[in-house]
Design an enzyme around this catalytic site. Structure first.
Site, PDB file in Angstrom:
ATOM      1  CE  LYS A  54      -7.613   4.721   4.015  1.00  0.00           C
ATOM      2  NZ  LYS A  54      -7.985   3.474   4.724  1.00  0.00           N
ATOM      3  CD  GLN A  98      -9.977   2.906   7.876  1.00  0.00           C
ATOM      4  OE1 GLN A  98      -9.929   3.238   6.698  1.00  0.00           O
ATOM      5  NE2 GLN A  98      -8.883   2.737   8.601  1.00  0.00           N
ATOM      6  CG  ASP A 121      -7.561  -1.615   2.252  1.00  0.00           C
ATOM      7  OD1 ASP A 121      -6.765  -0.702   1.978  1.00  0.00           O
ATOM      8  OD2 ASP A 121      -8.505  -1.480   3.050  1.00  0.00           O
TER       9      ASP A 121
END
Ligand code: NAD
Length: 293
Positions: A54, A98, A121
């Site tokens: 990412k 994450q 997200d």
């Protein structure tokens, strides 16, 4: 049957190039770069790789990005405080944490602490609720990437019967929701199967589109798939392979070699859904940036 590969790597590269151009234009006009911060807690090897990918994608797109790498011993309160600081930082457009997090940290609490405006997200309850209601919001990157892949390959979805394998909050559940949405891509009749479903093959055999997101290598076999089906393989599973230097290789949830000849379209692993997930995250970050202007 002659099947076509749904090339997520190529589609993702195209989207990323479009984003890069847009960022160049923004900079030319005197604007600032979009910016994403990722928080990584502990040292889960898969998570480290995902975050590194990412970070690289952000740099390629011309975004500013920062990874906050925290030790596995970080307390929940310490993490929440870091999130609150980022929430208040006007130079940061998007924030991702994450997953999975170490056991002593409550994932739900962490996600709910991110301000919805920076929730690129799409995991915050506000984002999930808006998605459910069909309102504009950040969509979770993996299902969003799959929708984009279907759209860019002009795959017919209206009235199709679709089976989603898996009911996680990040893939299966939002995927089922998006496919049943009004409009294109969408308008599918969706069945969601999971670990308690009896006789999964009964459902998959009838499906025009199958999305497999369970995390079991080679779960979907050729006798579970009807001729001409579209197969989206989300699974990323590491299996032993002594012929490889690393000693392992990545495979999906679908027995690709045997299933592909029955399909009209199928995603490879790697190179299918994975790269689309990254492209979607960049799209969401750019959206967060534009929303703030
Ligand atoms: P998860 O572990 O949270 O959920 C797995 C789901 O599979 C559960 O809902 C469970 O009910 C279902 N399941 C488990 N065993 C089953 C069985 N025997 N029969 C039917 N259903 C069963 O997983 P997840 O986070 O949704 O991820 C699923 C897979 O997708 C994993 O391999 C993961 O690595 C991969 N993944 C890939 C991407 C990507 O970008 N390509 C993104 C996220 C996840």
């Amino acid at each position: 049957m002659e099947y076509k590969l749904l090339d997520g790597k190529a589609e993702s590269a195209a989207i990323r190039a479009e984003i890069r151009q847009e960022v160049e234009q923004i900079l030319k006009n005197g604007g600032r770069r979009p910016s994403l911060t990722a928080i990584l807690v502990g040292d889960n090897p898969a998570s480290k790789t995902y975050v590194a990918n990412k970070e690289k994608a952000c740099a390629d797109a011309g975004f500013t990005s920062e990874v906050k790498r925290l030790s596995a011993e970080t307390t929940e309160e310490e993490l929440l405080q870091i999130i609150r600081n980022i929430n208040a930082d006007s130079g940061i457009d998007g924030l991702i944490v994450q997953l999975p997090l170490p056991k002593h940290i409550d994932e739900n609490k962490v996600i709910a602490t991110i301000v919805p405006e920076k929730d690129v997200d799409g995991f915050h309850p506000v984002s999930a609720g808006k998605m459910m209601l069909g309102q504009d919001t950040f969509l979770p990157a993996t299902p969003m990437g799959i929708m984009t892949l279907l759209e860019r390959n002009r795959i017919e979805t209206k009235g199709k019967s679709c089976v989603v394998l898996g009911r996680s909050n990040i893939v299966g559940r939002p995927m089922a929701n998006l496919l049943s949405r009004k409009g294109y891509p969408g308008d599918c009749t969706v069945t969601m199967c999971h670990s308690r479903t009896k006789d999964i093959a009964k459902y998959t055999r009838e499906a025009d589109i199958i999305v497999a997101a369970i995390g079991i290598p080679f779960f979907v076999k050729e006798d579970m798939v009807k001729e001409g089906a579209v197969i989206i393989d989300v699974g990323i599973n590491s299996i032993e392979d002594p012929t490889r230097k690393s000693g392992y290789r990545l495979v999906g949830d679908v027995d690709f070699e045997r299933v592909a000849p029955k399909c009209s379209y199928i995603t490879p692993v790697p190179g299918g859904v994975g790269p689309m997930t990254i492209a979607s995250l960049l799209q969401n970050t750019l959206k967060a940036y534009k929303n703030r202007k």
